[in-house]
Design a protein around this motif. Structure first.
Motif, PDB file in Angstrom:
ATOM      1  N   ILE A 178      -3.172   2.890 -15.619  1.00 45.02           N
ATOM      2  CA  ILE A 178      -3.652   2.038 -16.716  1.00 45.02           C
ATOM      3  C   ILE A 178      -4.769   2.751 -17.459  1.00 45.02           C
ATOM      4  O   ILE A 178      -4.774   2.836 -18.698  1.00 45.02           O
ATOM      5  CB  ILE A 178      -4.151   0.682 -16.178  1.00 45.02           C
ATOM      6  N   GLY A 179      -5.723   3.277 -16.691  1.00 44.44           N
ATOM      7  CA  GLY A 179      -6.856   3.952 -17.308  1.00 44.44           C
ATOM      8  C   GLY A 179      -6.449   5.180 -18.095  1.00 44.44           C
ATOM      9  O   GLY A 179      -6.929   5.395 -19.216  1.00 44.44           O
ATOM     10  N   PHE A 180      -5.560   5.984 -17.526  1.00 43.55           N
ATOM     11  CA  PHE A 180      -5.126   7.185 -18.228  1.00 43.55           C
ATOM     12  C   PHE A 180      -4.316   6.848 -19.472  1.00 43.55           C
ATOM     13  O   PHE A 180      -4.393   7.552 -20.482  1.00 43.55           O
ATOM     14  CB  PHE A 180      -4.318   8.091 -17.292  1.00 43.55           C
ATOM     15  N   THR A 181      -3.536   5.775 -19.399  1.00 47.55           N
ATOM     16  CA  THR A 181      -2.777   5.353 -20.581  1.00 47.55           C
ATOM     17  C   THR A 181      -3.723   5.013 -21.722  1.00 47.55           C
ATOM     18  O   THR A 181      -3.536   5.457 -22.868  1.00 47.55           O
ATOM     19  CB  THR A 181      -1.896   4.128 -20.252  1.00 47.55           C
ATOM     20  N   ILE A 182      -4.758   4.219 -21.413  1.00 42.70           N
ATOM     21  CA  ILE A 182      -5.740   3.859 -22.437  1.00 42.70           C
ATOM     22  C   ILE A 182      -6.513   5.092 -22.886  1.00 42.70           C
ATOM     23  O   ILE A 182      -6.779   5.289 -24.077  1.00 42.70           O
ATOM     24  CB  ILE A 182      -6.703   2.787 -21.891  1.00 42.70           C
TER      25      ILE A 182
ATOM     26  N   VAL B 217       3.069   0.564 -14.470  1.00 40.78           N
ATOM     27  CA  VAL B 217       2.026   1.327 -15.162  1.00 40.78           C
ATOM     28  C   VAL B 217       2.304   2.831 -15.229  1.00 40.78           C
ATOM     29  O   VAL B 217       1.730   3.521 -16.079  1.00 40.78           O
ATOM     30  CB  VAL B 217       0.655   1.093 -14.491  1.00 40.78           C
ATOM     31  N   ASN B 218       3.146   3.355 -14.373  1.00 35.63           N
ATOM     32  CA  ASN B 218       3.325   4.805 -14.305  1.00 35.63           C
ATOM     33  C   ASN B 218       4.122   5.366 -15.484  1.00 35.63           C
ATOM     34  O   ASN B 218       3.712   6.362 -16.104  1.00 35.63           O
ATOM     35  CB  ASN B 218       4.001   5.187 -12.980  1.00 35.63           C
ATOM     36  N   ILE B 219       5.245   4.737 -15.800  1.00 37.57           N
ATOM     37  CA  ILE B 219       6.058   5.217 -16.930  1.00 37.57           C
ATOM     38  C   ILE B 219       5.304   5.070 -18.257  1.00 37.57           C
ATOM     39  O   ILE B 219       5.317   6.003 -19.081  1.00 37.57           O
ATOM     40  CB  ILE B 219       7.414   4.479 -16.977  1.00 37.57           C
ATOM     41  N   PRO B 220       4.630   3.937 -18.524  1.00 31.56           N
ATOM     42  CA  PRO B 220       3.833   3.842 -19.751  1.00 31.56           C
ATOM     43  C   PRO B 220       2.765   4.932 -19.855  1.00 31.56           C
ATOM     44  O   PRO B 220       2.457   5.404 -20.953  1.00 31.56           O
ATOM     45  CB  PRO B 220       3.195   2.459 -19.640  1.00 31.56           C
ATOM     46  N   PHE B 221       2.217   5.341 -18.714  1.00 34.28           N
ATOM     47  CA  PHE B 221       1.236   6.432 -18.713  1.00 34.28           C
ATOM     48  C   PHE B 221       1.852   7.728 -19.240  1.00 34.28           C
ATOM     49  O   PHE B 221       1.282   8.417 -20.088  1.00 34.28           O
ATOM     50  CB  PHE B 221       0.693   6.611 -17.292  1.00 34.28           C
TER      51      PHE B 221
ATOM     52  N   LEU C 288       7.627   2.244 -25.556  1.00 37.31           N
ATOM     53  CA  LEU C 288       7.208   1.093 -24.745  1.00 37.31           C
ATOM     54  C   LEU C 288       8.162  -0.088 -24.908  1.00 37.31           C
ATOM     55  O   LEU C 288       8.389  -0.853 -23.961  1.00 37.31           O
ATOM     56  CB  LEU C 288       5.787   0.673 -25.114  1.00 37.31           C
ATOM     57  N   LEU C 289       8.706  -0.249 -26.110  1.00 31.35           N
ATOM     58  CA  LEU C 289       9.679  -1.327 -26.343  1.00 31.35           C
ATOM     59  C   LEU C 289      10.898  -1.135 -25.467  1.00 31.35           C
ATOM     60  O   LEU C 289      11.420  -2.091 -24.869  1.00 31.35           O
ATOM     61  CB  LEU C 289      10.066  -1.360 -27.823  1.00 31.35           C
ATOM     62  N   TRP C 290      11.342   0.110 -25.368  1.00 29.71           N
ATOM     63  CA  TRP C 290      12.483   0.406 -24.485  1.00 29.71           C
ATOM     64  C   TRP C 290      12.111   0.129 -23.027  1.00 29.71           C
ATOM     65  O   TRP C 290      12.901  -0.425 -22.263  1.00 29.71           O
ATOM     66  CB  TRP C 290      12.895   1.870 -24.643  1.00 29.71           C
ATOM     67  N   ARG C 291      10.894   0.510 -22.635  1.00 32.54           N
ATOM     68  CA  ARG C 291      10.471   0.303 -21.247  1.00 32.54           C
ATOM     69  C   ARG C 291      10.396  -1.185 -20.912  1.00 32.54           C
ATOM     70  O   ARG C 291      10.767  -1.602 -19.812  1.00 32.54           O
ATOM     71  CB  ARG C 291       9.111   0.968 -21.008  1.00 32.54           C
TER      72      ARG C 291
END
Length: 452
Positions: A248-252, A387-391, A435-438
């Protein structure tokens, strides 16, 4: 949070939870907004220095506070599943972790701040203001991160009006100390932009004190008795928090740090361009609090429903929140277009800087549209603890697509500094589509689990 049966009930509960979060986020960012705008009235060098300092600080703060945001879905799912006895232990371990993270930031900042600023071709006064603004902020790191943990606890209970109230109490403190320390009013020293950093630190300590009082004395928080028992540090619990929180943190961080990277790259331009770029980013980021508030609310609502195994209800919240955020994104874009002239006047009295701010703001309209889709989806996925794939998507979109595109356009075309903004827009758009696909994949998987 509570169980809802109809879409109307969900909408009402969503708004009850979300509106205080929105006011809270706007209030928290208003501190940064006031730092920048009030410093701008002190001079272009103060504006540039505070803006650069802020651009370096915000990715660090948002990224590392994002790690602590793992507490929100964890607590929400515990409450949804009826495991309330686990909540105090989780919150206290989060507080321990926040202090450890703060110490790492302070030590790391002391080691790398000067070298990073030296990489930028800054005027001497801009360099000085940026450096000491960040040094002053350093004294507020510990209370700010501890407050982030306590806020996650409060919001997870759906009591978002309390964090709103605390933030509104703190705003006058911030504005008062900004005024007297930046401009040297009423016998205080005139510190210019550096005074904004001192004012923020005073405000962070005030917020923490007020929040501790509420949690210890006010219902329903006091029933959890968060501070009654002293728990030993549990590295196993830290590991659980970090496994969920680091992505989460790395994504942000990857999303916000690209703006800091662009600021570093734009240091080759003159002070007026740097100041205008940062002022426009500051205002666009202020409006970004809208989709971010939707994301926080969706994490709470979806996390609660997923914890209770009501996946259809979680999907209803997801659709409702995303469509509402998209509508607000369109409105935010219109606000920027219509108000770009008056907005530029908030940051500077220099007509050249004001003109550049207005030009950058036109590009920021496209930020709002991409963020209105991508950010709420991130909130939904966090509610599912996905959270991993969005990252990975954020890393690729912003750093492997957006930043190289901006560099090429800025240095090899006539777009100049605006090329970096086109690159930012490209990265945000690609991330939104991914992200929409995810989201489709995760909700489909949840449906399969429900049918088993």
């Amino acid at each position: 949070m509570r169980e809802t049966k109809t879409l109307k009930e969900k909408l009402q509960l969503f708004l009850v939870v979300m509106m205080p979060i929105l006011i809270t986020q706007l209030g928290l960012y208003a501190m940064n907004f006031f730092d920048t705008t009030m410093s701008g009235q002190a001079g272009a060098e103060d504006l540039a220095g505070v803006a650069i300092g802020s651009s370096l600080w915000v990715p660090v703060f948002t990224g590392l506070s994002g790690v602590l945001l793992a507490l929100t879905p964890m607590i929400a799912q515990n409450i949804g599943a009826g495991n309330k006895e686990e909540v105090p232990y989780t919150v206290v371990q989060g507080l321990y972790l926040s202090i450890a993270v703060s110490i790492v930031i302070i030590i790391g900042g002391g080691l790398v701040l000067e070298p990073i600023l030296n990489l930028m071709s800054l005027e001497a006064e801009v360099h000085r203001v940026a450096y000491y603004y960040l040094v002053a902020l350093g004294f507020g790191v510990i209370p700010l991160f501890m407050y982030t943990v306590l806020r996650c606890f409060i919001d997870s209970l759906g009591q978002t009006r309390v964090t709103m109230f605390i933030t509104l109490l703190s705003l006058p403190i911030n504005v008062f100390f900004n005024y007297v320390l930046i401009f040297g009013a009423w016998g205080f020293p005139r510190l210019g932009g550096i005074g904004a950093g001192v004012a923020s630190t005073i405000t962070y300590w005030s917020i923490l004190g007020i929040t501790i009082y509420f949690i210890a004395r006010v219902q329903p928080f006091s029933t959890y008795q968060i501070f009654k028992k002293v728990y030993k540090v549990s590295f196993a619990k830290w590991k659980e928090l970090l496994i969920l929180g680091l992505p989460i943190g790395f994504t942000i961080f990857f999303e916000t740090s690209i703006f800091a990277a662009v600021t570093l790259l734009m240091s080759e331009f003159n002070t007026a361009t740097i100041a205008a770029h940062q002022a426009a980013i500051n205002f666009a980021s202020f409006l970004y609090m809208i989709p971010l508030s939707f994301a926080f609310t969706l994490t709470i609502a979806v996390g609660y429903e997923v914890g209770a195994k009501r996946f259809d209800d979680a999907k209803q919240y997801s659709k409702m929140g995303i469509w509402m955020a998209l509508g607000m994104g369109v409105i935010a874009g219109l606000i920027i277009y219509v108000m770009r002239g008056p907005v530029s006047g908030l940051y500077t009295n220099d007509p050249n800087v004001a003109r550049l701010i207005q030009q950058f703001l036109i590009y920021s309209i496209f930020f709002q549209l991409s963020d209105a889709l991508a950010t709420p989806i991130q909130g939904v996925l966090r509610g599912h603890k996905d959270v991993n794939i969005p990252f990975v998507m954020a890393l690729v979109s912003f750093w492997l697509i957006g930043l190289p595109t901006g560099y090429i356009l800025a240095n090899y075309t006539e777009f100049g500094p605006f090329g970096y903004w086109i690159g930012l827009i490209t990265g945000l758009a690609v991330c939104a589509a991914a992200l929409l696909w995810r989201l489709y994949t995760v909700e489909k998987r949840a449906k399969v689990q429900l049918e088993r």
